[in-house]
Design a protein around this motif. Structure first.
Motif, PDB file in Angstrom:
ATOM      1  N   SER A  13      35.657  45.110  -4.828  1.00 12.45           N
ATOM      2  CA  SER A  13      35.829  46.662  -5.409  1.00 12.45           C
ATOM      3  C   SER A  13      37.045  47.083  -5.056  1.00 12.45           C
ATOM      4  O   SER A  13      38.003  46.127  -4.204  1.00 12.45           O
ATOM      5  CB  SER A  13      34.792  47.191  -4.370  1.00 12.45           C
ATOM      6  N   ASP A  14      37.810  48.144  -5.523  1.00 11.55           N
ATOM      7  CA  ASP A  14      38.945  49.005  -5.527  1.00 11.55           C
ATOM      8  C   ASP A  14      38.959  49.389  -4.448  1.00 11.55           C
ATOM      9  O   ASP A  14      40.446  49.147  -3.342  1.00 11.55           O
ATOM     10  CB  ASP A  14      39.306  49.879  -6.366  1.00 11.55           C
ATOM     11  N   LEU A  15      38.428  50.175  -3.503  1.00 13.15           N
ATOM     12  CA  LEU A  15      38.728  50.305  -2.081  1.00 13.15           C
ATOM     13  C   LEU A  15      38.294  49.163  -1.596  1.00 13.15           C
ATOM     14  O   LEU A  15      39.550  49.100  -0.341  1.00 13.15           O
ATOM     15  CB  LEU A  15      37.436  50.985  -1.495  1.00 13.15           C
ATOM     16  N   SER A  16      37.426  48.191  -1.413  1.00 14.84           N
ATOM     17  CA  SER A  16      37.778  47.003  -0.608  1.00 14.84           C
ATOM     18  C   SER A  16      39.062  46.177  -0.604  1.00 14.84           C
ATOM     19  O   SER A  16      39.936  45.674   0.864  1.00 14.84           O
ATOM     20  CB  SER A  16      36.485  46.236  -0.643  1.00 14.84           C
ATOM     21  N   ASP A  17      39.212  46.264  -1.982  1.00 14.14           N
ATOM     22  CA  ASP A  17      41.164  45.164  -2.232  1.00 14.14           C
ATOM     23  C   ASP A  17      42.125  45.687  -1.674  1.00 14.14           C
ATOM     24  O   ASP A  17      42.728  45.739  -1.450  1.00 14.14           O
ATOM     25  CB  ASP A  17      41.081  45.276  -3.293  1.00 14.14           C
ATOM     26  N   LEU A  18      41.534  47.697  -1.694  1.00 10.33           N
ATOM     27  CA  LEU A  18      42.966  48.166  -1.017  1.00 10.33           C
ATOM     28  C   LEU A  18      43.134  48.540   0.062  1.00 10.33           C
ATOM     29  O   LEU A  18      44.399  47.951   0.933  1.00 10.33           O
ATOM     30  CB  LEU A  18      42.313  49.260  -1.604  1.00 10.33           C
ATOM     31  N   LEU A  19      41.858  48.142   1.048  1.00  8.50           N
ATOM     32  CA  LEU A  19      41.995  47.754   2.278  1.00  8.50           C
ATOM     33  C   LEU A  19      42.323  46.847   3.050  1.00  8.50           C
ATOM     34  O   LEU A  19      42.926  47.012   3.839  1.00  8.50           O
ATOM     35  CB  LEU A  19      40.319  47.925   3.330  1.00  8.50           C
ATOM     36  N   CYS A  20      42.110  45.986   1.876  1.00  7.68           N
ATOM     37  CA  CYS A  20      42.508  44.509   2.496  1.00  7.68           C
ATOM     38  C   CYS A  20      44.196  44.428   2.807  1.00  7.68           C
ATOM     39  O   CYS A  20      44.701  43.128   3.450  1.00  7.68           O
ATOM     40  CB  CYS A  20      41.724  43.199   1.793  1.00  7.68           C
ATOM     41  N   ARG A  21      44.889  44.757   1.902  1.00  8.59           N
ATOM     42  CA  ARG A  21      46.044  45.067   1.908  1.00  8.59           C
ATOM     43  C   ARG A  21      47.101  45.832   3.079  1.00  8.59           C
ATOM     44  O   ARG A  21      47.945  46.509   2.598  1.00  8.59           O
ATOM     45  CB  ARG A  21      46.374  45.539  -0.123  1.00  8.59           C
ATOM     46  N   PHE A 182      37.479  53.523  -7.255  1.00  4.38           N
ATOM     47  CA  PHE A 182      37.571  54.421  -8.377  1.00  4.38           C
ATOM     48  C   PHE A 182      38.086  54.345  -8.764  1.00  4.38           C
ATOM     49  O   PHE A 182      38.832  55.642  -9.757  1.00  4.38           O
ATOM     50  CB  PHE A 182      37.956  55.653  -7.060  1.00  4.38           C
ATOM     51  N   LEU A 183      39.284  53.600  -9.350  1.00  2.58           N
ATOM     52  CA  LEU A 183      40.648  53.204 -10.092  1.00  2.58           C
ATOM     53  C   LEU A 183      40.327  52.706 -11.478  1.00  2.58           C
ATOM     54  O   LEU A 183      39.734  52.964 -12.837  1.00  2.58           O
ATOM     55  CB  LEU A 183      41.727  52.819  -9.633  1.00  2.58           C
ATOM     56  N   VAL A 197      40.911  59.158  -1.069  1.00  2.00           N
ATOM     57  CA  VAL A 197      40.577  57.942  -0.324  1.00  2.00           C
ATOM     58  C   VAL A 197      41.340  57.727   1.086  1.00  2.00           C
ATOM     59  O   VAL A 197      41.185  56.975   2.013  1.00  2.00           O
ATOM     60  CB  VAL A 197      40.548  56.636  -1.434  1.00  2.00           C
ATOM     61  N   GLN A 198      42.630  57.863   0.829  1.00  2.00           N
ATOM     62  CA  GLN A 198      43.179  58.102   1.856  1.00  2.00           C
ATOM     63  C   GLN A 198      42.684  59.143   3.360  1.00  2.00           C
ATOM     64  O   GLN A 198      42.671  58.569   3.961  1.00  2.00           O
ATOM     65  CB  GLN A 198      44.692  59.076   1.299  1.00  2.00           C
ATOM     66  N   GLY A 199      42.623  60.459   3.094  1.00  2.00           N
ATOM     67  CA  GLY A 199      41.770  61.050   3.743  1.00  2.00           C
ATOM     68  C   GLY A 199      40.153  59.677   4.674  1.00  2.00           C
ATOM     69  O   GLY A 199      40.363  60.265   5.887  1.00  2.00           O
TER      70      GLY A 199
END
Length: 627
Positions: A13-21, A182-183, A197-199
Motif C-alpha cells: 500500500s502507499d503507507l507500507s511502501d512509505l514506511l519501507c523507505r 491515502f495517496l 500519516v506523519q503523526g
C-alpha cells in the motif's frame, strides 16, 4: 540503532511502501495469518494495515493472541481498519461518501483543531464501544456546511461512534477507516493527510521521523502553452475511453464522483445528448486550430449522433432532443441548446450548414413550449405530460428567470436568428433574456450567484450581437463588472451567493452547491468557471473590446494551472469539478449526491473549457466572422 517495525498486512500500500523507505526504520512485512510471539520478538512497534482489503481485517485467534501479548509488553501498536482489536469490536463496514473527518485533538500532527479532511468514498468500521480513557484524534462528521475548518464541540469528542482515529490505550492507536492508500485514493487536502500519516508514524516510533517524498497520483502542473493545454484536453476523450466508436455512438458522461479506497473511480455510463454536442463543438474548434481532419470527422460523427439518434423526427414531439439514453423522454432546454452550439458555430464560421434545419426543428419544439415571457420551466417530461399540458406551456408565463435552465437556450435562439434572419427566434430570444435581466442579479439560482453570472456571459454577448442595442452592450459590461468582484488572485471566480438563495445551497441528501460560506476559496468547474472562456471570447468577438480578451487570458491561465496531470489516463488532461484555490488542489464539500468535487464531466467541463480555450487561441482568425 534503527527502530524496528513489523508491518502486518496482506498487500502493499502507499503507507507500507512509505514506511519501507524511512531511513531510520528497519521494516519487516509479516502476514497477519501466522503471527507468533517469536515472529514479533525484537520489534519496537507494530503497524497493522487491514485497509488493503475490502472488508475489515479479523486476525486469526492465534495471531491475535500474539499481537495482544506484544501490546501488553508495552510496545506500541497501530491498528488500521480492523473488525476487532484489544477488547473492542466494530460495526459492519459502511461508506464514508457523505462524511468528513475533523481534527478534535489539540496536539496531534501539527493539525489545527477543527481542520476538516476528506477521505473520499472510503470504508469505515465504526466502534461499538471505546475504552474508558480513549482519546479521539479525528472524528467523522456528517451534514458539513463548512469548507476547511470549524469549531470543535465537546459532544463531538464524546461521541465514540464517530471516532475515526483515536488512542484506545496509551499503547494502541486505532484507525477505523482505510488509511493505507491515502495517496492513490486522493485524500484531501494532501498536506493535511501527510501530517496525519506523519503523526501516526511518529507516535509508533516514539520519536519524530522524517518521511520520504512520495508522489500523489495527480498534480496540478501547467502545460507549457495554452495550445498544449487545449490539446491535452482533447486527448483526454480517447485516453479516458470517453469517445464511443469514434463519436458514432456519442460520448460517455465522464467520471463519477466516488473514489474508492484502492483509488478506483468509475466511469459515468450515461450517454448524454448535451455531452455529445459539446464534445462535437470541442473537436470542431480543435480541428479549426490544428487542421486535424480526424478531429473534424469525430466532430461530424458526434453532431450526427445528436440529430440522427437523439432527436425525435416526427409526431407530436417532433424536434425534441432527448436528454440521455436512459432519460429517454426528458428534455432540458439548456442542455439541448448546448448540444446545438456546434451546429451554430459551424454555420457562423462558414464550415457548413448540414444540420441547421435539424437545429431549427429542435428550437421549434422548444419555442412551442415557451411562455409569453420567453421562458420555459426547468424541464419537460413526456411520461406525465399530455398534449394539452404542452400547449399550456406556450400560453402561460413560465416565470422562471434562471440562467441555469434558460440562458443557453435563449442564446441559441438569438444566434440562430442572427444567422438566418428568423424573426420568431430573435423575438423570443430577446424577450426571454429581458425577462431574466429584469430580475438581475436576483435571478432564480440553482448552484450559486456565480453560476448565474458565468452562464449569462455567452447569451448576453449574443443578445447584443443580435440586437446591436447599446443597452444590451451595457448589460454585458455590467455582468463582467459584477463577475470580477468574485475573482480570486488565482484567476478563478469564487463561488458566491449573496443571500444563499440558490436551490442547491448547503443541501444534504440531494444536489448540493460547493459553496459553504461566501469568501471560501472554492471554485466550480462544472457549473461556473467552465462557461467563462467561451463566454468571454464571445464578448470580445461581438464588441471588439480587448479588455474582454485580457480577462480571457487571465482566466485561461488559471485553467492551464489547474488542469490535471497524472499517470492515470482517466485523469490526465481533464479538470475536476471543485478546487480549493488557496491550496490549488481538488477539495470541496462532498455533499452532492451525483457530482462531487472529483466528478469530471466530458461535456460540461472538459469540452466547454477546451472549446473556449481554442476560441481564444483562434482569436485573430475568428473575429472576422462577427463583422
Amino acid at each position: 540503532m534503527p527502530i524496528t517495525m513489523a508491518v502486518i498486512t496482506r498487500d502493499n500500500s502507499d503507507l507500507s511502501d512509505l514506511l519501507c523507505r524511512v531511513r531510520e526504520l528497519s521494516v519487516t512485512v509479516l502476514s497477519p495469518d501466522r503471527l507468533t510471539d517469536e515472529a514479533l520478538q525484537g520489534f519496537s512497534c507494530a503497524c497493522v494495515l487491514g485497509g488493503t482489503q475490502t472488508e475489515p481485517l479479523i486476525l486469526p485467534a492465534r495471531s491475535r493472541t500474539a499481537l495482544e501479548n506484544f501490546a501488553q509488553s508495552g510496545k506500541r501498536v497501530f491498528c488500521e481498519y480492523m473488525q476487532s482489536f484489544a477488547l473492542n469490536y466494530c460495526k459492519p463496514a459502511e461508506s464514508t461518501r457523505f462524511l468528513r473527518l475533523k481534527c478534535v485533538a489539540t496536539d496531534f500532527a501539527g493539525l489545527p483543531q477543527g481542520t476538516l479532511l476528506d477521505d473520499q468514498c472510503n470504508r469505515r468500521a465504526a466502534p461499538y464501544y471505546h475504552a474508558r480513557d480513549a482519546r479521539p484524534l479525528l472524528v467523522y462528521k456528517s451534514g458539513m456546511t463548512n469548507h476547511a475548518a470549524e469549531d470543535v464541540t465537546e459532544a463531538e469528542r464524546q461521541d465514540f461512534t464517530q471516532y475515526a482515529l483515536w488512542l484506545e490505550t496509551p499503547q494502541m492507536m486505532v484507525c477505523c477507516f482505510s488509511l493505507c492508500n491515502f495517496l492513490r485514493a486522493r485524500f484531501a487536502p494532501q498536506t493535511c493527510w501527510r501530517q496525519v500519516v506523519q503523526g501516526v508514524v511518529n507516535w509508533l516510533a516514539g520519536t519524530a521521523l522524517p518521511l520520504p517524498d512520495k508522489q500523489p497520483c495527480y498534480r496540478l502542473q501547467p502545460r507549457p502553452t495554452l495550445r498544449d493545454c487545449a490539446r491535452a484536453g482533447m486527448e483526454w476523450f480517447e485516453k479516458a475511453d470517453m469517445l464511443l466508436q469514434g463519436g458514432y455512438a456519442g460520448v460517455r458522461e465522464g467520471l463519477a464522483t466516488e473514489i474508492y479506497p484502492d483509488g478506483r473511480q468509475e466511469t459515468a455510463k450515461p450517454v448524454r445528448t448535451d455531452c455529445a454536442g459539446e464534445a462535437a463543438m470541442a473537436y470542431f474548434f480543435h480541428a479549426l486550430a490544428t487542421d486535424d481532419a480526424d478531429g473534424l470527422e469525430k466532430s461530424r460523427l458526434l453532431e450526427d449522433f445528436v440529430y440522427n439518434v437523439m432527436q425525435i423526427h416526427d409526431g407530436a414531439y417532433r424536434g425534441m432532443l432527448r436528454w440521455t439514453d436512459a432519460a429517454w423522454g426528458v428534455c432540458y432546454q439548456d442542455d439541448a441548446a448546448r448540444a446545438m452550439l456546434v451546429t451554430l458555430f459551424r454555420a457562423l464560421y462558414g464550415q457548413g450548414r448540414e444540420h441547421l434545419a435539424d437545429c431549427r426543428s429542435a428550437l421549434e419544439f422548444l419555442l412551442n413550449t415557451t411562455g409569453p415571457d420567453g421562458l420555459r420551466p426547468a424541464r419537460t417530461d413526456l411520461l406525465n405530460m399530455t398534449p394539452e399540458d404542452f400547449r399550456k406551456l406556450g400560453t402561460e408565463n413560465a416565470d422562471f428567470p434562471c440562467a441555469h435552465y434558460n440562458a443557453f437556450y435563449l442564446g441559441c435562439l438569438l444566434l440562430y436568428g442572427k444567422l438566418t434572419g428568423d424573426e420568431r427566434c430573435l423575438t423570443v430570444g430577446e424577450c426571454g433574456m429581458r425577462s431574466i435581466w429584469r430580475t438581475y442579479p436576483h435571478t432564480v439560482r440553482e448552484q450559486s450567484e456565480t453560476e448565474e453570472l458565468c452562464r449569462l456571459l455567452l447569451p448576453t454577448a449574443w443578445l447584443y450581437y443580435a440586437t446591436g442595442k447599446a443597452e444590451d452592450k451595457a448589460l454585458l459590461y455590467t455582468l463582467v463588472h459584477d463577475l470580477e468582484k468574485m475573482r480570486h488572485p488565482s484567476g478563478g471566480y469564487l463561488e458566491w451567493d449573496s443571500d444563499y438563495s440558490a436551490a442547491c445551497s448547503r443541501q444534504d441528501g440531494g444536489e448540493c452547491s460547493l459553496l459553504s460560506r461566501n469568501g471560501d476559496p472554492v471554485v466550480d468547474l462544472l457549473y461556473s468557471n467552465n462557461w467563462v472562456p467561451l463566454g468571454l471570447m464571445q464578448a470580445y468577438f461581438v464588441t471588439g473590446d480587448e479588455e474582454f480578451y485580457r480577462l480571457f487570458c487571465r482566466h485561461a491561465d488559471f485553467l492551464r494551472r489547474c488542469q490535471i496531470r497524472s499517470g492515470d489516463p482517466k485523469l490526465d488532461g481533464a479538470w475536476a469539478r471543485g478546487y480549493d484555490v488557496d491550496k490549488m488542489e481538488v477539495f470541496g464539500l462532498p455533499n452532492d449526491v451525483g457530482w462531487g468535487p472529483w466528478a469530471i464531466e466530458s461535456g460540461w467541463t472538459v469540452a466547454e473549457i477546451t472549446a473556449g480555450l481554442y476560441a481564444g487561441i483562434l482569436k485573430d482568425e475568428l473575429k472576422e466572422y462577427y463583422r
